[in-house]
Enzyme design. Structure first.
Site, PDB file in Angstrom:
ATOM      1  N   HIS A   1      -8.289   3.469  -6.228  1.00 42.41           N
ATOM      2  CA  HIS A   1      -8.185   2.008  -6.325  1.00 42.41           C
ATOM      3  C   HIS A   1      -9.440   1.389  -5.725  1.00 42.41           C
ATOM      4  CE1 HIS A   1      -6.781  -2.107  -5.813  1.00 42.41           C
ATOM      5  NE2 HIS A   1      -5.861  -1.813  -6.702  1.00 42.41           N
TER       6      HIS A   1
ATOM      7  N   ASP B   1       5.835   1.937  -8.493  1.00 43.55           N
ATOM      8  CA  ASP B   1       5.377   0.670  -7.917  1.00 43.55           C
ATOM      9  C   ASP B   1       3.858   0.642  -7.943  1.00 43.55           C
ATOM     10  OD1 ASP B   1       7.979  -0.189  -7.305  1.00 43.55           O
ATOM     11  OD2 ASP B   1       7.965   1.003  -5.462  1.00 43.55           O
ATOM     12  N   LEU B   2       3.290  -0.261  -8.688  1.00 41.63           N
ATOM     13  CA  LEU B   2       1.855  -0.291  -8.928  1.00 41.63           C
ATOM     14  C   LEU B   2       1.066  -0.372  -7.625  1.00 41.63           C
ATOM     15  CD1 LEU B   2      -0.413  -0.452 -11.048  1.00 41.63           C
ATOM     16  CD2 LEU B   2      -0.179  -2.943 -10.980  1.00 41.63           C
ATOM     17  N   ASP B   3       0.169   0.606  -7.440  1.00 34.31           N
ATOM     18  CA  ASP B   3      -0.748   0.659  -6.298  1.00 34.31           C
ATOM     19  C   ASP B   3      -0.023   0.701  -4.953  1.00 34.31           C
ATOM     20  OD1 ASP B   3      -2.969   0.580  -8.002  1.00 34.31           O
ATOM     21  OD2 ASP B   3      -3.009  -1.609  -8.003  1.00 34.31           O
ATOM     22  N   GLN B   4       1.208   1.200  -4.939  1.00 35.07           N
ATOM     23  CA  GLN B   4       1.988   1.267  -3.715  1.00 35.07           C
ATOM     24  C   GLN B   4       2.308   2.704  -3.294  1.00 35.07           C
ATOM     25  OE1 GLN B   4       2.757  -1.630  -1.914  1.00 35.07           O
ATOM     26  NE2 GLN B   4       1.367  -2.488  -3.438  1.00 35.07           N
TER      27      GLN B   4
END
Length: 288
Positions: A196, A230-233
């Protein structure tokens, strides 16, 4: 740095912390004739927390003994301490598939390190949703495939990618600019690593370096993590930052940021390949 042989094995353990775990594991390996070459451990609390261990050891004729060793360890040690554990041979090289879009820096870092022997894996293929990077990938002798993805074909596209990637142990998103479906991610638990382009949770979404410029940041960074629904979690494996000044423009921030990204991703992938990462809920223990 350890020198690995065909007789090198790795044991990863997580369980509730109790007295006697280290003695039980080391005694078991001793009585099997194994020589421990590296041992890392961590407990979340002084008493009653969670316990994590990574052991490397040498054992003669490992290939023919690994199955029996596993079943004996399960019966004599793991069941007693209710362990979650894996035992593997270093000679069983993991297979890695890479997903990428148009930006090449993270991808080329992985391919370059792999070509120099510093990523202990077999890169089986690179899949992209664009044709742009074919020549760069094929120069490394790695198969390159294009699977277009758009709003109308995502179910079919991800089903095809999943089918093509079967047999891999790990998928790496080297700036793959598509959001994977929940169904796809569910089929690869703790087997997808993403880079990310920010020090999470900052600057989620598009144009992160423009966002950083507009905020006048003094640090920029990157985060490598396992992909979850869960996006980017997902659990974070590695992060890094670089200090910047008020006089950096967007392009300078992007150039420096991409350097951070490529190194953070490469470290995270290598640590996963070397069995240095244990996932504990939404956190990781990384024996680096």
């Amino acid at each position: 740095m350890n020198m690995f042989t065909e007789n090198t094995a790795r044991l990863l353990i997580s369980c509730e912390d109790r007295p006697g775990i280290v003695q039980a594991v080391s005694s078991f390996l001793y009585h099997q004739g194994a020589n421990i070459t590296a041992l890392d451990q961590y407990a979340t609390e002084a008493q009653g927390g969670q316990y994590f261990m990574r052991v490397e050891f040498e054992l003669d004729h490992l290939a023919t003994r690994l199955e029996t060793l596993s079943s004996t360890f399960a019966k004599n040690v793991a069941e007693k301490y209710d362990m979650q554990w894996t035992l593997s041979s270093v000679s069983d090289v993991k297979k890695v598939g890479i997903l990428v879009s148009k930006v090449d820096h993270a991808l080329l870092e992985l391919l370059w390190r792999h070509s120099r022997g510093s990523l202990p894996c077999e890169i089986t293929q690179v899949i992209s949703n664009h044709e742009d990077l074919r020549d760069k990938v094929e120069r490394f002798g790695i198969p390159f495939h294009v699977v277009p993805v758009n709003k109308d074909n995502k179910v079919e596209a991800y089903a095809k990618i999943d089918e093509m990637m079967q047999g891999n142990d790990l998928l790496v998103l080297a700036r793959y600019m598509q959001i994977l479906s929940e169904d796809f991610v569910a089929k690869w638990p703790q087997q997808i690593i993403n880079i990310h382009h920010s020090f999470l949770p900052a600057f989620v979404g598009a144009n992160p370096y423009k966002q950083a410029y507009e905020k006048g940041v003094k640090l920029i960074g990157a985060t490598a993590h396992y992909v979850t629904a869960d996006l980017d979690q997902g659990p974070i494996i590695e992060q890094d930052v670089e200090r910047v000044s008020h006089d950096y423009n967007v392009e300078q921030l992007r150039e420096l940021g991409e350097d951070v990204e490529r190194n953070v991703l490469a470290r995270a992938v290598r640590w996963h390949l070397e069995d240095r990462v244990i996932v504990n809920g939404n956190k990781t223990i990384v024996f680096d």
